[in-house]
Design an enzyme around this catalytic site. Sequence first.
Site, PDB file in Angstrom:
ATOM      1  N   HIS A  55      25.824  29.133  73.590  1.00  0.00           N
ATOM      2  CA  HIS A  55      26.361  30.459  73.255  1.00  0.00           C
ATOM      3  C   HIS A  55      26.991  30.452  71.858  1.00  0.00           C
ATOM      4  O   HIS A  55      26.738  31.338  71.042  1.00  0.00           O
ATOM      5  CB  HIS A  55      27.408  30.916  74.282  1.00  0.00           C
ATOM      6  CG  HIS A  55      28.246  32.052  73.768  1.00  0.00           C
ATOM      7  ND1 HIS A  55      27.817  33.359  73.762  1.00  0.00           N
ATOM      8  CD2 HIS A  55      29.470  32.066  73.174  1.00  0.00           C
ATOM      9  CE1 HIS A  55      28.746  34.125  73.207  1.00  0.00           C
ATOM     10  NE2 HIS A  55      29.755  33.368  72.838  1.00  0.00           N
TER      11      HIS A  55
ATOM     12  N   HIS B 270      26.663  33.013  67.799  1.00  0.00           N
ATOM     13  CA  HIS B 270      27.599  33.368  66.727  1.00  0.00           C
ATOM     14  C   HIS B 270      27.203  32.931  65.332  1.00  0.00           C
ATOM     15  O   HIS B 270      27.553  33.594  64.354  1.00  0.00           O
ATOM     16  CB  HIS B 270      28.982  32.745  67.017  1.00  0.00           C
ATOM     17  CG  HIS B 270      29.734  33.411  68.122  1.00  0.00           C
ATOM     18  ND1 HIS B 270      30.362  34.632  67.955  1.00  0.00           N
ATOM     19  CD2 HIS B 270      29.966  33.043  69.403  1.00  0.00           C
ATOM     20  CE1 HIS B 270      30.955  34.970  69.092  1.00  0.00           C
ATOM     21  NE2 HIS B 270      30.726  34.031  69.997  1.00  0.00           N
TER      22      HIS B 270
ATOM     23  N   GLU C 143      31.239  39.997  70.077  1.00  0.00           N
ATOM     24  CA  GLU C 143      30.562  39.515  71.286  1.00  0.00           C
ATOM     25  C   GLU C 143      29.500  40.476  71.838  1.00  0.00           C
ATOM     26  O   GLU C 143      28.451  40.036  72.284  1.00  0.00           O
ATOM     27  CB  GLU C 143      31.583  39.216  72.397  1.00  0.00           C
ATOM     28  CG  GLU C 143      32.495  38.033  72.115  1.00  0.00           C
ATOM     29  CD  GLU C 143      31.789  36.666  72.151  1.00  0.00           C
ATOM     30  OE1 GLU C 143      30.593  36.591  72.454  1.00  0.00           O
ATOM     31  OE2 GLU C 143      32.471  35.669  71.847  1.00  0.00           O
TER      32      GLU C 143
ATOM     33  N   SER D 151      22.914  35.684  73.196  1.00  0.00           N
ATOM     34  CA  SER D 151      22.715  34.402  73.878  1.00  0.00           C
ATOM     35  C   SER D 151      22.449  34.587  75.364  1.00  0.00           C
ATOM     36  O   SER D 151      22.383  33.614  76.107  1.00  0.00           O
ATOM     37  CB  SER D 151      23.937  33.496  73.664  1.00  0.00           C
ATOM     38  OG  SER D 151      25.080  34.058  74.283  1.00  0.00           O
TER      39      SER D 151
HETATM   40 CO    CO Z   1      31.449  34.046  71.912  1.00  0.00          CO
END
Ligand code: CO
Length: 284
Positions: free
Chosen positions: A136, A141, A182, A201
């Site tokens: 993730h 990110h 996010e 993700s």
């Molecule tokens: Co995150």
Amino acid sequence: MAVEPVVYGASERPPRGDYARASDDYTCAQNWAAYTEADHDTYRRLYARQSALLPGLACEAFINALPSLGASDQIPRFEDINARLKPATGWELVAVPGLIPERPFFQLLADRRFPVTDWIRQPEEFDYIVEPDVFHDLFGHVPLLFNPVFADYVQRYGAGGLKAHDLGAGELLSRLYWYTIEFGLIQQADGLRAYGAGILSSSGELRHSVTSPQPQRLALDLLRCMRTRYKIDDYQATYFVIDSFDQLFELTAPDFAPLYEAVAAQGELAPDASSASDSRITLG
Ligand code: CO
Ligand code: PHE
């Protein structure tokens, strides 16, 4: 000095990482030698599945930057990514044992150091994991940290977080992180796309967030966003949409202190709350 572990939300589960490895700022060395062949295989399979889902769903900046992560057949060494990331935007990845508390998290971001959990999920968690793992954190990110405007937004978010923390508004500001970094959506010239790491993700939520008629999508409004609670263990009921990273950067430039007071005065909203004053975005 040993630091305290952190558990996500109100979870009863024990923390996943080994916090004895961390120093005072919660960073640790990426224990690359400890990864097993099975760990590398999990990363390889997650990467292959997720990258195949991106066309038409992930924003262009993300798709273009993804190769900057390097080879996809094993868990990368953070130092190898840093050799490309630092010259690009001044950001640096640092390993952490898992979730870290608010203040040290904001401090790392303010210093352009992005915390990346170094362990990977177990095979039985292949489809869904509540806590962030190395897949993730890296896949979700890091590609957008190669984008100069987005990279500056995350740094300014960290600096704003330190200020919010001192004002007792850290939790309110964390909703902005949630609904942008996010779970953010962006209106691209050729349609709605995802830019949030939690979506990018996730094998299921990527298509859901961009194409399902079920969730509501609202033009990003800071007050509305910071009033809205979020779900940590299910698809979001509400997504906030931006027009561009420049718009996000400019929208968040003003002093938030009056905003925190307005949020406190108006009270919080349920994740799926809707109101007549919302600026809804409908699927084309
Ligand atoms: Co995150
Ligand atoms: N402008 C915000 C403040 O004064 C700081 C901030 C910038 C917060 C970018 C989030 C994102 O508090």
